[in-house]
Design an enzyme around this catalytic site. Structure first.
Site, PDB file in Angstrom:
ATOM      1  N   LEU A 163      16.470 -77.269   1.317  1.00  0.00           N
ATOM      2  CA  LEU A 163      17.500 -78.227   1.709  1.00  0.00           C
ATOM      3  C   LEU A 163      17.668 -79.219   0.574  1.00  0.00           C
ATOM      4  O   LEU A 163      16.682 -79.781   0.081  1.00  0.00           O
ATOM      5  CB  LEU A 163      17.112 -78.943   3.008  1.00  0.00           C
ATOM      6  N   ILE A 164      18.916 -79.447   0.163  1.00  0.00           N
ATOM      7  CA  ILE A 164      19.221 -80.356  -0.939  1.00  0.00           C
ATOM      8  C   ILE A 164      20.204 -81.405  -0.446  1.00  0.00           C
ATOM      9  O   ILE A 164      21.207 -81.072   0.199  1.00  0.00           O
ATOM     10  CB  ILE A 164      19.824 -79.599  -2.132  1.00  0.00           C
ATOM     11  N   GLY A 205      27.763 -83.394  -9.436  1.00  0.00           N
ATOM     12  CA  GLY A 205      26.658 -83.707 -10.322  1.00  0.00           C
ATOM     13  C   GLY A 205      25.445 -82.810 -10.204  1.00  0.00           C
ATOM     14  O   GLY A 205      25.557 -81.588  -9.998  1.00  0.00           O
ATOM     15  N   ILE A 206      24.274 -83.419 -10.339  1.00  0.00           N
ATOM     16  CA  ILE A 206      23.018 -82.666 -10.341  1.00  0.00           C
ATOM     17  C   ILE A 206      22.815 -81.939  -9.024  1.00  0.00           C
ATOM     18  O   ILE A 206      22.346 -80.799  -9.001  1.00  0.00           O
ATOM     19  CB  ILE A 206      21.839 -83.605 -10.633  1.00  0.00           C
ATOM     20  N   GLY A 207      23.166 -82.564  -7.919  1.00  0.00           N
ATOM     21  CA  GLY A 207      22.974 -81.927  -6.617  1.00  0.00           C
ATOM     22  C   GLY A 207      23.774 -80.657  -6.478  1.00  0.00           C
ATOM     23  O   GLY A 207      23.267 -79.632  -5.999  1.00  0.00           O
ATOM     24  N   TYR A 239      18.941-101.111  -8.724  1.00  0.00           N
ATOM     25  CA  TYR A 239      18.833 -99.658  -8.841  1.00  0.00           C
ATOM     26  C   TYR A 239      17.455 -99.245  -9.349  1.00  0.00           C
ATOM     27  O   TYR A 239      16.809 -98.358  -8.783  1.00  0.00           O
ATOM     28  CB  TYR A 239      19.921 -99.145  -9.781  1.00  0.00           C
TER      29      TYR A 239
END
Length: 287
Positions: A15-16, A22-24, A159
């Protein structure tokens, strides 16, 4: 609910989070190409067009589902749905997050809490919901942090604080998780093409105009950082390769960087016992 099913010949399920771009997005496609049944989640399913297009171009199928990392009900429903439909969960990749630009005097405490909610507590929400299932199969918990989780950076106080918190939590959790068979890793990207401006939602002129006495420093920082992202950033596929390594390596490292630049930058901090190397570098960004 799922928008498509994955190949029944693939046994392991990942699961992501945060896969709309982007990276996902790149990690979801890469995991599916590597044979994983890939559950690609995103807060707004209406933003899944790019994900579907990338999957189609790569010739892979993804199970696309809604998951809002800051909503515990949404997280529980997504994890429970994966178990109901796939019967197991072997890995989680915490990728969802949001950028933020600001500084102490100009941010409200509510601004900082929002950043922490998405980037830190969102990771905990997903990790906690998934962990019993990962423990059941000796799975993997992987979190995409940032070089900003190691090196504090000007105008990124909130952040970086959130990413420092994630790194500290996962570094502390790793030996405990290993005692019950779960591998924990963090992946630290540097600049990834287009990510800075898009994710922060930056209007440079407006931000600088509103910065008051910090305007000269912010102007210097924005010019330096935008130039770095536009000219020296790696691609999302290059960054996703490190995520895939954490997912597939026999014995993944706890900490993985996504580029030589990221290794050099984080290495400066990890070898900087008195802090002078880091502050000497980042001080130059706002001069």
């Amino acid at each position: 609910m799922s928008s498509s099913t994955t190949s029944p010949t693939s046994s392991k399920v990942v699961l992501i989070t945060g896969t709309s771009s982007g990276i996902g997005l790149a990690a979801a496609v890469a995991a599916a190409k590597a044979g994983w049944r890939t559950v690609a989640t995103l807060r707004d399913p209406g933003r899944a067009d790019a994900l579907r297009k990338a999957a189609a171009e790569a010739g892979v199928e993804l199970d696309i589902r809604q998951l809002d990392v800051v909503d515990e009900t949404s997280v529980a429903a997504a994890v429970d749905g994966v178990i109901a439909d796939h019967g197991r969960l072997d890995a989680v990749i915490n990728n969802a997050g949001a950028g933020h630009l600001g500084t102490l005097e100009n941010d409200t405490v509510a601004d900082v809490r929002k950043v922490m909610e998405v980037n830190f507590f969102g990771v905990l929400n997903v990790s906690k919901a998934a962990f019993p299932h990962l423990r059941a199969v000796g799975g993997r918990l992987i979190t995409v942090t940032s070089v900003g989780g190691v090196v504090g950076q000007p105008f990124n106080e909130a952040y970086c604080a959130a990413k420092f918190a994630v790194e500290g939590y996962m570094e502390s959790l790793a030996p405990v998780a290993a005692s019950v068979g779960v591998s924990v890793s963090v992946v630290e990207p540097g600049a990834v093409a287009t990510e800075f401006v898009n994710n922060v939602g930056l209007d440079p002129e407006a931000e600088i105009a509103a910065a008051g006495p910090y305007a000269p420093a912010l102007d210097a920082y924005v010019n330096r950082t935008v130039a770095q992202f536009l000219t020296g950033a790696q691609t999302q596929d290059e960054a996703a390769a490190a995520v895939l390594e954490a997912l597939t390596a026999d014995r993944p490292a706890f900490r993985l960087q996504t580029s030589d630049w990221a290794r050099d930058f984080t290495g400066m901090k990890l070898n900087d016992l008195d802090g002078s190397a880091v502050l000497g570098t980042t001080g130059g960004w706002v001069a």
